[in-house]
Design a protein around this motif. Structure first.
Motif, PDB file in Angstrom:
ATOM      1  N   LEU A 145     -94.676 -45.640-121.628  1.00  0.00           N
ATOM      2  CA  LEU A 145     -95.910 -45.088-122.195  1.00  0.00           C
ATOM      3  C   LEU A 145     -95.999 -45.332-123.699  1.00  0.00           C
ATOM      4  N   ASN A 146     -94.838 -45.409-124.349  1.00  0.00           N
ATOM      5  CA  ASN A 146     -94.809 -45.635-125.796  1.00  0.00           C
ATOM      6  C   ASN A 146     -94.738 -47.110-126.163  1.00  0.00           C
ATOM      7  N   LEU A 147     -94.683 -47.975-125.147  1.00  0.00           N
ATOM      8  CA  LEU A 147     -94.464 -49.396-125.387  1.00  0.00           C
ATOM      9  C   LEU A 147     -95.566 -50.024-126.230  1.00  0.00           C
ATOM     10  N   GLY A 148     -96.815 -49.625-125.975  1.00  0.00           N
ATOM     11  CA  GLY A 148     -97.927 -50.231-126.692  1.00  0.00           C
ATOM     12  C   GLY A 148     -97.882 -50.002-128.187  1.00  0.00           C
ATOM     13  N   ASN A 149     -97.338 -48.874-128.625  1.00  0.00           N
ATOM     14  CA  ASN A 149     -97.258 -48.560-130.056  1.00  0.00           C
ATOM     15  C   ASN A 149     -95.909 -48.917-130.674  1.00  0.00           C
ATOM     16  N   ALA A 150     -95.019 -49.471-129.861  1.00  0.00           N
ATOM     17  CA  ALA A 150     -93.652 -49.733-130.333  1.00  0.00           C
ATOM     18  C   ALA A 150     -93.580 -51.045-131.123  1.00  0.00           C
ATOM     19  N   SER A 151     -92.754 -51.043-132.138  1.00  0.00           N
ATOM     20  CA  SER A 151     -92.489 -52.271-132.886  1.00  0.00           C
ATOM     21  C   SER A 151     -91.585 -53.173-132.034  1.00  0.00           C
ATOM     22  N   VAL A 152     -91.420 -54.422-132.450  1.00  0.00           N
ATOM     23  CA  VAL A 152     -90.538 -55.348-131.730  1.00  0.00           C
ATOM     24  C   VAL A 152     -89.108 -54.808-131.746  1.00  0.00           C
ATOM     25  N   GLN A 153     -88.738 -54.245-132.861  1.00  0.00           N
ATOM     26  CA  GLN A 153     -87.410 -53.648-132.989  1.00  0.00           C
ATOM     27  C   GLN A 153     -87.218 -52.540-131.940  1.00  0.00           C
ATOM     28  N   GLU A 154     -88.221 -51.670-131.792  1.00  0.00           N
ATOM     29  CA  GLU A 154     -88.134 -50.589-130.813  1.00  0.00           C
ATOM     30  C   GLU A 154     -88.166 -51.123-129.387  1.00  0.00           C
ATOM     31  N   ARG A 155     -88.923 -52.185-129.148  1.00  0.00           N
ATOM     32  CA  ARG A 155     -88.962 -52.782-127.811  1.00  0.00           C
ATOM     33  C   ARG A 155     -87.596 -53.356-127.430  1.00  0.00           C
ATOM     34  N   LEU A 156     -86.930 -53.918-128.404  1.00  0.00           N
ATOM     35  CA  LEU A 156     -85.586 -54.451-128.168  1.00  0.00           C
ATOM     36  C   LEU A 156     -84.629 -53.318-127.795  1.00  0.00           C
ATOM     37  N   VAL A 157     -84.765 -52.185-128.475  1.00  0.00           N
ATOM     38  CA  VAL A 157     -83.927 -51.030-128.173  1.00  0.00           C
ATOM     39  C   VAL A 157     -84.255 -50.489-126.778  1.00  0.00           C
TER      40      VAL A 157
END
Length: 228
Positions: A145-157
């Motif tokens: 649900l938070n993926l759309g607002n996540a940075s690339v760094q957060e997506r990697l995590v």
């Protein structure tokens, strides 16, 4: 020195159970103790999850590999730990990873039908597995649900979080950059920038441009606003 029962009581599937109750259960239910030597394969990708399996001593390595993209992630688990009981139930009951002993290991395993019978004997056992499965499902949904607002760094995590568990150690990702970009929905410059940030802050180490090593999953996941 801890015995097997002491070690099992550290696991979420046995939380709230007394040692006497656990010992009584183990004596009645056909648990099997297995030994594996260093380097021996324990499970292959695609094997049926027909048993609930517990590492009681030693260390194992789990490895996922994409069949479509050049992407592979591995991590280590040390006993006491349970190996992915998520796959006991549901539409897909095959392990999506391989497991290998990286030192001599001792394991307990219990057939699925015997584990289900055990769940019926005590609500604590039943609630523990339901809590385990529900928690994993809720964490994954929250991250999506938070993926759309996540940075690339957060997506990697988030990617690392999805493929590993709370006690995972020595996590390694091997990839082709364009394939990792596809997984993350990111452009290559943004991916390179995110990796550089994590490396500069001591959260990852890179043996080459296509391999990321993560020593501390806990520290790595702090990059998310809502960690596990």
């Amino acid at each position: 020195m801890e015995n097997i029962f002491d070690k099992l009581l550290h696991l979420p599937l046995f939380q709230g159970v007394s040692q006497e109750r656990l010992q009584e259960t183990v004596e009645k239910v056909p648990f099997h103790f297995l030994k594996f030597r260093k380097g021996e394969k324990i499970l292959s990708c695609g094997d049926e999850c027909s048993h609930v399996r517990f590492i009681v001593s030693g260390r194992v390595k789990l490895e996922y590999e994409s069949k479509v993209l050049k992407f592979k992630i591995s991590h280590e688990l040390e006993g006491p730990e349970v190996i992915a009981p998520d796959y006991l139930f549901g539409l897909d009951t095959c392990y999506p990873f391989s497991v290998k002993a990286i030192e001599n290991c001792g394991m307990l395993q219990l057939a699925k039908q015997d584990y289900v019978a055990m769940l019926r004997t005590d609500n604590i056992f039943l609630f523990n597995i339901l809590n385990y499965l529900s928690r994993n499902s809720q964490v994954r949904k929250s991250q999506l649900l938070n993926l759309g607002n996540a940075s690339v760094q957060e997506r990697l995590v988030m990617l690392v979080s999805a493929f590993t568990s709370q006690k995972s150690q020595n996590i390694t990702m091997t990839f082709r950059q364009r394939d990792l970009c596809r997984l993350l929905g990111a452009r290559r410059p943004a991916l390179v920038s995110a990796i550089s940030y994590l490396k500069d802050n001591g959260l990852i180490d890179m043996s080459d441009s296509s391999t990321i090593n993560i020593a501390s999953r806990q520290e790595f996941l702090k990059q998310l606003k809502n960690t596990e």
